[in-house]
Scaffold this active site. Structure first.
Site, PDB file in Angstrom:
ATOM      1  N   ASP A 254       0.911  -1.097   0.057  1.00 12.59           N
ATOM      2  CA  ASP A 254       0.002  -0.018  -0.002  1.00 12.59           C
ATOM      3  C   ASP A 254       0.927   1.268   0.083  1.00 12.59           C
ATOM      4  OD1 ASP A 254      -2.087   1.847   0.700  1.00 12.59           O
ATOM      5  OD2 ASP A 254      -1.506   1.804   2.467  1.00 12.59           O
TER       6      ASP A 254
ATOM      7  N   ASP B 217      -1.535  -0.843   5.651  1.00 11.48           N
ATOM      8  CA  ASP B 217      -2.436  -0.269   6.615  1.00 11.48           C
ATOM      9  C   ASP B 217      -3.478   0.289   6.216  1.00 11.48           C
ATOM     10  OD1 ASP B 217      -1.343   2.194   5.732  1.00 11.48           O
ATOM     11  OD2 ASP B 217      -1.306   2.873   7.869  1.00 11.48           O
TER      12      ASP B 217
ATOM     13  N   ASP C  52      -7.182  -1.271   3.085  1.00 12.52           N
ATOM     14  CA  ASP C  52      -6.318  -2.363   3.201  1.00 12.52           C
ATOM     15  C   ASP C  52      -6.742  -3.599   3.752  1.00 12.52           C
ATOM     16  OD1 ASP C  52      -4.477  -1.222   1.620  1.00 12.52           O
ATOM     17  OD2 ASP C  52      -3.426  -0.459   3.101  1.00 12.52           O
TER      18      ASP C  52
END
Lengths: 744, 49
Positions: A438, A616, A620
């Site tokens: 991410d 995070d 996600d």
């Protein structure tokens, strides 16, 4: 936001007027300095004693002066740049500490006995080869017995108790053959000594105990460290609630201070701090912690909510009906149980091996005795040989093979700032060939800032900041820090991956992606934008992020090991591209909703890839759960952490590479160790059956195999700086030209 | 060989003293903070100036 916090809940008062409080401390980048911290605290008036435990990262304060306020200590520490948060007294931790001391005492006794008996045994072995007199040998054997019997009675207790408990449940665990082997070795040696025999196995019995106790102590101390670290994390996370005062102004208080009748605001991404009834607001809750039900439940005014429920969409105002005195402890317990479960499942694996192994051993020993009697040997000789089989097959190496590696590997990860959350995290991370990152909060630091505040009308900034308080998205938090008015908007609803909306003074306000706010935002060269619409007025905020330290080095080092790296971000593609370019990641996609991320991860899995998701954030969480293995930075919102197999601490991204390297090494070493244990048995058991195992051979074989397995496990160990620095030197200046404000 | 009669128990006695010293250290928290002990030994704070 400086408000008074009541620390009295955390103070441990003994009867004689002395008070104690324990703080978890965190020093950021700089290492904690014992002398600076203790000197500063000692200067505080009224404080009797301050001691920093660097292993546990805790400060203990003791005082008798009733006027002393622990808040002054927190303020003093903050001036040193040390973050501290009080810990509640955890009796489970004290019990574990006592258990560790007991195990260490057992280790001490077993070590004393082993060393002294070995001294005597070596003399006997040497004497047997030359000219020891039978009287001297008997004297040495009786002395050995005198040492071994009390030592085994004391130091063998951890195994005897566990074996007795297993037998009581009509089960077999690894401790049953261990206990049987030790007791038979001592019993037979006593009988042989009384009959003036040449051989006694007292040294084997105590040495076996020493090796196994050492393994057990290491395992337990690792678990204790994880527990203490989990306790610190929970405390530093500061389990707090936003309690509304009489003027509707939220005040942060420790959850433990909540009383029935209090009103608290619960923002999206936060857990309900205490059981209660919703007063206003509407949202959906994930109650899976409580009920195991994973489908989300819509809640509105008058609905009952329970502590631990995760708020997804809108800010709720909840009236507390039951005090949440145990909530922090509950959180610690959840973390610890997951960590402990990681251990116990490996123990269960060892027990599964034992369940198959123990019967084989016992049948082999019995068959040996019968075989020798049939072959015409005396009953005494046959039984001695059978017991030698039992001693030599005591699963010393087998019992150490897997746990030793796990202790060393999880210890190394712990020092590198990674805490394992799931039992098989090491195993699953070892097989990874694709890493999905991410961007926001994972590759970049979680806390960006607003860059163009001066360009936006002050009242829009204020309104956006007020709305942003209702969101847990990292970009919104940067805006929320700009807010003057700290009263949250009660009807705000968050749509994960899109934005947050509410009605401010009769005008609809939206904060989030350009499409969500219907704003034409020019894509910035770098950084991200967050759009705001208040009625007809709009604003575009530039929120800029900085990469995590070591992000470039880590990602490039990972790429060089042949891993496929992908960035999947919910952020604007234009904001993802420069970061991907800087990191050298070819595959980068932006503008993804949570469902798109799951689809991408599933597609990779369908290609036969084993995916590690590093991320995070609210959007996600489902992808973390969908990937084969997952890793979260600890600053992540609760939701992400609940799903990840492991979490890493601190700002740098280096733990991601450490996790992969250590887990691969650990898996290879576990397989090697099991192989060594099998080879050892293949060699030793036939020798024992044929009657060649004298005490000397038993001692050499057992210690040899255990030491080899343990030394092999140590190779899973330290993460050396050279492993980290293998990355090629990075041309920081060239990158600064590429995207000036993203680099730290 | 008669010397063994008292030398061996003497050796055991020395070992036992070490064992009790270990127990004493354990009870007094000498093993509570191994990381801190490594740093404390470098600190001169306990010296009177």
């Amino acid at each position: 936001m400086a408000e008074a916090v009541d620390y009295s809940l955390f103070v441990d008062r003994s009867g004689d007027g002395a008070s104690r409080i324990e703080f978890a401390v965190e020093g950021g980048e700089a290492p904690l300095s014992i002398s600076a911290i203790e000197r500063t605290l000692a200067a505080l008036p009224g404080l009797d004693d301050a001691r920093l435990n660097l292993t546990k990262r805790r400060v203990t304060l003791a005082w008798r002066d009733a006027s002393f306020d622990p808040a002054t200590a927190i303020a003093a520490l903050r001036e040193l740049g040390v973050k501290s948060h009080p810990l509640r007294v955890d009796h489970g931790e004290e019990a574990e500490a006592r258990h560790a001391q007991w195990l260490l005492k057992c280790v001490g006794v077993a070590a004393f006995a082993t060393m002294n008996i070995m001294l005597l045994s070596v003399s006997v072995w040497a004497g047997n080869a030359t000219d020891i007199s039978p009287e001297t040998r008997d004297f040495f054997h009786w002395l050995s017995a005198l040492i071994a019997i009390p030592a085994v009675a004391y130091a063998g207790q951890p195994f005897f108790r566990s074996a007795a408990a297993a037998l009581g449940r009509r089960e077999l665990n690894m401790d049953v053959p261990i206990s049987l082997g030790v007791l038979l070795a001592v019993g037979m040696s006593l009988y042989e000594t009384a009959n003036h025999a040449e051989h006694a196995y007292f040294d084997s019995a105590t040495m076996l105990l020493l090796f196994l106790l050492a393994g057990r102590f290491l395992d337990q101390s690792m678990r204790r460290r994880t527990r203490a670290a989990a306790g610190n994390l929970a405390a530093l996370k500061g389990e707090t609630a936003r309690r509304l005062g009489a003027d509707d102004e939220p005040v942060t208080v420790p959850v433990a201070a909540l009383q029935p009748g209090d009103r608290v605001v619960v923002r999206p991404g936060e857990r309900i701090p205490a059981d209660g009834v919703v007063l206003s607001g509407a949202s959906t809750l994930d109650d899976s912690v409580i009920t195991g039900e994973t489908a989300r439940r819509p809640v509105a005014a008058q609905d009952r909510v329970h502590a631990g429920g995760l708020n997804f969409e809108g800010a709720l105002v909840v009236e507390v009906t039951a005090a949440a005195a145990d909530s922090l402890l509950d959180e610690i317990e959840r973390l610890v149980e997951r960590a402990a479960d990681a251990k116990s499942r490996t123990l269960r694996l060892a027990d599964r091996v034992a369940r198959r192994y123990a019967p084989v051993v016992h049948v082999t020993a019995f068959a040996t005795a019968v075989g020798w009697i049939l072959a015409g040997a005396g009953v005494h000789a046959a039984i001695v040989t059978a017991i030698a089989v039992l001693i030599i097959t005591c699963p010393c190496a087998l019992a150490l093979a897997v746990p030793a590696v796990q202790v060393v590997a999880s210890g190394a990860l712990f020092r590198a700032g990674v805490l394992l959350n799931a039992s098989d995290a090491l195993e699953r991370c070892a097989g990874v060939d694709t890493i999905v990152f991410d961007k926001t909060g994972t590759l970049t630091l979680p806390e960006p800032g607003v860059a163009n505040r001066a360009d936006v009308a002050p009242d829009l900034v204020a309104a956006a900041g007020r709305l942003a308080q209702s969101s847990r998205h990292p970009l919104a938090l940067a805006l929320a820090r700009e807010a003057r008015d700290r009263r949250p908007l009660l009807d705000a609803a968050e749509e994960p991956g899109r934005g947050v909306r509410a009605v401010i003074e009769g005008v609809e306000a939206r904060l989030g992606s350009p499409s969500f706010c219907d704003v034409a935002a020019p894509a910035p060269a770098s950084g991200s934008t967050i759009c705001f619409r208040l009625g007809e007025r709009t604003a575009v905020f530039a929120i800029r992020q900085t990469l995590r330290p070591a992000a470039v080095e880590t990602v490039q080092a990972l790429a060089r090991t042949g891993l496929r790296l992908i960035i999947l971000s919910g952020d604007a593609p234009a904001a993802v591209a420069p970061i991907a370019e800087m990191l050298g990641v070819a595959e980068a996609r932006g503008g993804l909703k949570p469902a798109d991320k799951i689809a991408a991860v599933e597609a990779l899995k369908a290609e036969g890839r084993t995916v590690l998701m590093v991320g995070d954030g609210l959007n996600d969480a489902p992808a973390l759960a969908a990937a084969d293995a997952s890793l979260s930075p600890i600053a992540a919102v609760d939701l992400a952490r609940a799903q990840a197999d492991a979490v890493f601490l601190g700002e740098t991204l280096a733990p991601v590479a450490d996790m992969l390297r250590v887990s691969r090494k650990a898996m290879a070493l576990m397989r090697q160790n099991l192989g060594i244990a099998v080879v050892y048995n293949l060699v030793a058991v036939p020798l024992a059956i044929l009657g060649y195992v004298t005490p000397l051979v038993a001692a050499a074989a057992m210690s040899g195999s255990s030491i080899i397995v343990t030394l092999n496990a140590l190779r899973a160990g330290p993460i050396r700086p050279k492993d980290r620095d293998r990355a090629a030197p990075v041309n920081i200046e060239a990158m600064r030209a590429l995207a000036p404000e993203v680099l730290p | 060989m008669n010397v063994l009669i008292y030398l061996v128990p003497l050796a055991l006695g020395v070992g036992l003293i070490a064992l009790f010293a270990f127990f004493w250290a354990l009870k007094n928290g000498q093993f509570d903070d191994p990381d801190g002990a490594a740093h404390r030994i470098l600190s001169d704070d306990d010296l009177k100036k």
